[in-house]
Design a protein around this motif. Structure first.
Motif, PDB file in Angstrom:
ATOM      1  N   ARG A  49       0.845  -1.190   0.000  1.00 36.56           N
ATOM      2  CA  ARG A  49       0.000   0.000   0.000  1.00 36.56           C
ATOM      3  C   ARG A  49       0.882   1.244   0.000  1.00 36.56           C
ATOM      4  N   LEU A  50       0.540   2.190  -0.847  1.00 37.96           N
ATOM      5  CA  LEU A  50       1.249   3.468  -0.919  1.00 37.96           C
ATOM      6  C   LEU A  50       0.253   4.598  -0.705  1.00 37.96           C
ATOM      7  N   SER A  51       0.670   5.605   0.021  1.00 31.92           N
ATOM      8  CA  SER A  51      -0.225   6.720   0.326  1.00 31.92           C
ATOM      9  C   SER A  51       0.035   7.895  -0.602  1.00 31.92           C
ATOM     10  N   GLY A  52      -0.946   8.766  -0.678  1.00 31.53           N
ATOM     11  CA  GLY A  52      -0.809   9.949  -1.507  1.00 31.53           C
ATOM     12  C   GLY A  52      -1.962  10.900  -1.267  1.00 31.53           C
ATOM     13  N   ALA A  53      -2.065  11.909  -2.119  1.00 35.51           N
ATOM     14  CA  ALA A  53      -3.125  12.901  -1.992  1.00 35.51           C
ATOM     15  C   ALA A  53      -3.524  13.382  -3.385  1.00 35.51           C
ATOM     16  N   TYR A  54      -4.832  13.490  -3.597  1.00 29.59           N
ATOM     17  CA  TYR A  54      -5.378  13.933  -4.881  1.00 29.59           C
ATOM     18  C   TYR A  54      -6.107  15.256  -4.696  1.00 29.59           C
ATOM     19  N   THR A  55      -5.832  16.208  -5.583  1.00 29.65           N
ATOM     20  CA  THR A  55      -6.519  17.495  -5.573  1.00 29.65           C
ATOM     21  C   THR A  55      -7.054  17.786  -6.963  1.00 29.65           C
ATOM     22  N   ALA A  56      -8.363  18.012  -7.055  1.00 29.05           N
ATOM     23  CA  ALA A  56      -8.994  18.325  -8.340  1.00 29.05           C
ATOM     24  C   ALA A  56      -8.935  19.822  -8.599  1.00 29.05           C
ATOM     25  N   GLN A  57      -8.612  20.187  -9.829  1.00 27.05           N
ATOM     26  CA  GLN A  57      -8.555  21.605 -10.198  1.00 27.05           C
ATOM     27  C   GLN A  57      -9.970  22.183 -10.282  1.00 27.05           C
ATOM     28  N   LYS A  58     -10.074  23.483 -10.055  1.00 27.86           N
ATOM     29  CA  LYS A  58     -11.380  24.148 -10.111  1.00 27.86           C
ATOM     30  C   LYS A  58     -11.333  25.431 -10.931  1.00 27.86           C
ATOM     31  N   THR A  59     -10.262  25.645 -11.668  1.00 27.98           N
ATOM     32  CA  THR A  59     -10.104  26.905 -12.393  1.00 27.98           C
ATOM     33  C   THR A  59     -10.626  26.852 -13.827  1.00 27.98           C
ATOM     34  N   ARG A  60     -10.811  25.651 -14.365  1.00 28.04           N
ATOM     35  CA  ARG A  60     -11.241  25.493 -15.750  1.00 28.04           C
ATOM     36  C   ARG A  60     -12.461  24.576 -15.822  1.00 28.04           C
ATOM     37  N   PRO A  61     -13.289  24.741 -16.868  1.00 30.07           N
ATOM     38  CA  PRO A  61     -14.440  23.845 -17.019  1.00 30.07           C
ATOM     39  C   PRO A  61     -14.031  22.382 -17.140  1.00 30.07           C
ATOM     40  N   GLN A  62     -12.858  22.146 -17.737  1.00 30.59           N
ATOM     41  CA  GLN A  62     -12.354  20.791 -17.910  1.00 30.59           C
ATOM     42  C   GLN A  62     -10.870  20.772 -17.580  1.00 30.59           C
ATOM     43  N   SER A  63     -10.458  19.731 -16.881  1.00 29.13           N
ATOM     44  CA  SER A  63      -9.058  19.617 -16.486  1.00 29.13           C
ATOM     45  C   SER A  63      -8.142  19.554 -17.700  1.00 29.13           C
ATOM     46  N   ARG A  64      -6.970  20.152 -17.556  1.00 29.36           N
ATOM     47  CA  ARG A  64      -5.961  20.049 -18.613  1.00 29.36           C
ATOM     48  C   ARG A  64      -5.343  18.656 -18.661  1.00 29.36           C
ATOM     49  N   GLY A  65      -5.391  17.938 -17.553  1.00 29.09           N
ATOM     50  CA  GLY A  65      -4.796  16.614 -17.467  1.00 29.09           C
ATOM     51  C   GLY A  65      -4.501  16.271 -16.023  1.00 29.09           C
ATOM     52  N   LEU A  66      -3.812  15.175 -15.831  1.00 32.62           N
ATOM     53  CA  LEU A  66      -3.457  14.700 -14.493  1.00 32.62           C
ATOM     54  C   LEU A  66      -1.943  14.763 -14.325  1.00 32.62           C
ATOM     55  N   ALA A  67      -1.494  15.527 -13.337  1.00 37.18           N
ATOM     56  CA  ALA A  67      -0.066  15.644 -13.027  1.00 37.18           C
ATOM     57  C   ALA A  67       0.243  14.831 -11.785  1.00 37.18           C
ATOM     58  N   VAL A  68       1.198  13.914 -11.888  1.00 37.46           N
ATOM     59  CA  VAL A  68       1.629  13.089 -10.759  1.00 37.46           C
ATOM     60  C   VAL A  68       3.008  13.582 -10.328  1.00 37.46           C
ATOM     61  N   LEU A  69       3.183  13.816  -9.034  1.00 37.91           N
ATOM     62  CA  LEU A  69       4.432  14.387  -8.524  1.00 37.91           C
ATOM     63  C   LEU A  69       5.116  13.418  -7.566  1.00 37.91           C
ATOM     64  N   PHE A  70       6.424  13.238  -7.772  1.00 43.27           N
ATOM     65  CA  PHE A  70       7.258  12.371  -6.932  1.00 43.27           C
ATOM     66  C   PHE A  70       8.258  13.225  -6.153  1.00 43.27           C
ATOM     67  N   HIS A  71       8.304  13.046  -4.849  1.00 45.96           N
ATOM     68  CA  HIS A  71       9.264  13.747  -3.993  1.00 45.96           C
ATOM     69  C   HIS A  71      10.627  13.065  -4.043  1.00 45.96           C
ATOM     70  N   GLY A  72      11.605  13.662  -3.374  1.00 49.30           N
ATOM     71  CA  GLY A  72      12.945  13.095  -3.287  1.00 49.30           C
ATOM     72  C   GLY A  72      13.100  12.211  -2.066  1.00 49.30           C
ATOM     73  N   TRP A  73      14.321  11.664  -1.890  1.00 47.51           N
ATOM     74  CA  TRP A  73      14.615  10.775  -0.767  1.00 47.51           C
ATOM     75  C   TRP A  73      14.378  11.485   0.555  1.00 47.51           C
ATOM     76  N   GLU A  74      13.598  10.860   1.426  1.00 48.52           N
ATOM     77  CA  GLU A  74      13.213  11.367   2.735  1.00 48.52           C
ATOM     78  C   GLU A  74      12.381  12.645   2.647  1.00 48.52           C
ATOM     79  N   GLY A  75      11.843  12.935   1.450  1.00 51.12           N
ATOM     80  CA  GLY A  75      10.832  13.966   1.311  1.00 51.12           C
ATOM     81  C   GLY A  75       9.453  13.349   1.484  1.00 51.12           C
ATOM     82  N   SER A  76       8.429  14.058   1.020  1.00 47.31           N
ATOM     83  CA  SER A  76       7.066  13.540   1.131  1.00 47.31           C
ATOM     84  C   SER A  76       6.151  14.359   0.244  1.00 47.31           C
ATOM     85  N   VAL A  77       4.872  13.991   0.254  1.00 50.39           N
ATOM     86  CA  VAL A  77       3.881  14.745  -0.516  1.00 50.39           C
ATOM     87  C   VAL A  77       3.758  16.175  -0.004  1.00 50.39           C
TER      88      VAL A  77
END
Length: 339
Positions: free
Chosen positions: A57-85
């Motif tokens: 199991r891996l944890s994360g967080a999802y945030t939906a955009q609200k600035t446009r009628p339709q999303s431009r796409g889905l951006a997935v972000l990876f932190h560095g070593w000993e970083g986090s979301v």
């Protein structure tokens, strides 16, 4: 549209020091001085636990955009070593892309953030399969297209390796961008021990030891290390844990397991960008200069920026915000994300 380039980053003195850039990049001072807009990705963020395959199991967080009628796409972000979301650079990049109309998923690697209790086995950098499996679930649960990934340092290394796997397993990843990624782990480990100033190794070791103690607390019935091993330096502790907790027969074999050096990235099937800086004191620029890359992989080496810094001025905002957003937006608009 002309895409921003590494050469365009010309910070004022004293931000032309790679050491200052690097130290500021993850500092508490930067977090305090960042404008409120750099943290908007936290608003309405949905905590998520993903299937990493095989019971992981891996944890994360999802945030939906609200600035446009339709999303431009889905951006997935990876932190560095000993970083986090919740690392400053992840929040800042996520907030910028959110404002531009992207939905955002921030992924924690195993044993990062507050996820130490999710899996009994320890994190190590060759655990790529679970990250790729999680990307597949992200792509299925949040179907905004295109889907692009950006990673920083070790997260950049994961982004590049995952991008070479997603095409093979049918995950619809369209683009990958890596900021100051680890290229040859053996060289990076040697650099931190032998050529980088002592305080870099001290910083990483303090965070890593704290993380290992949290892991031990989460699973007290399992002995992860001897207390004497925690007193070792970076190379010694890495080797001890590799031999104790993985199937690798040597430290070198483990380090080779997540290397993207030499011609490894000739297997990349999608567009990708690598941004680094000549004055990065953590990842030597020589590792980048020796890469053999296909035409769809862009290597951009800036004069300044340090390790994952690229801080423009007193507001502590990073040039990588504009850099990443421009390329992601070009992808969404149907033009090439590489220069």
């Amino acid at each position: 549209m002309t895409l921003p380039r590494g050469k365009d980053f010309r910070p004022p003195w004293p931000l032309r020091s790679g050491h200052i850039q690097t130290m500021l990049s993850s500092s508490g001072v930067r977090r305090l001085l960042l404008p409120r807009a750099a943290k908007t990705v936290l608003q309405g963020a949905e905590p998520v636990v993903l299937d990493g395959g095989g019971g992981v199991r891996l944890s994360g967080a999802y945030t939906a955009q609200k600035t446009r009628p339709q999303s431009r796409g889905l951006a997935v972000l990876f932190h560095g070593w000993e970083g986090s979301v919740d690392s400053t650079y992840v929040l800042q990049t996520g907030s910028r892309l959110l404002a531009d109309g992207w939905d955002i998923f921030r992924l924690n690697f195993r044993d990062h953030g507050d996820s130490h209790g999710l899996n009994e086995a320890l994190f190590h950098s060759c655990r790529l399969d679970e990250v790729v499996h999680a990307l597949g679930e992200i792509a299925t649960r949040w179907s905004a297209r295109p889907m692009a990934v950006a990673g920083f340092s070790l997260g950049g290394n994961f982004a590049l390796r995952a991008a070479m796997q997603t095409s093979r397993v049918g995950i619809p990843l369209s683009y990958a961008l890596a900021v100051c990624p680890i290229i040859d782990p053996a060289v990076g480990l040697f650099s931190l021990e032998e050529t980088a100033p002592w305080f870099y190794q001290a910083y990483f070791m303090r965070k890593w030891r704290h993380s290992l103690l949290l892991k031990q607390k989460a699973f007290p019935q399992h002995q992860y290390f001897e207390m004497s091993e925690l007193k070792k330096h970076l190379r010694g502790l890495t080797e001890a844990l590799v031999l104790r907790h993985t199937d690798f027969k040597s430290l070198q074999q483990y380090l080779d397991g997540y290397s993207v050096a030499g011609d490894a990235m000739l297997a990349m099937q999608i567009p990708a960008t690598i941004l680094t800086a000549k004055d990065d004191p953590v990842i030597p620029v020589g590792s980048f200069e020796q890469l053999r890359l296909p035409p769809n992989v862009e290597l951009d080496i800036a004069e300044f920026g340090g390790h994952c810094g690229f801080i423009r001025g007193g507001d502590m905002v990073s040039y990588t915000d504009d850099y990443i957003a421009a390329r992601f937006n070009a992808l969404a608009d149907g033009t090439s994300p590489i220069g």
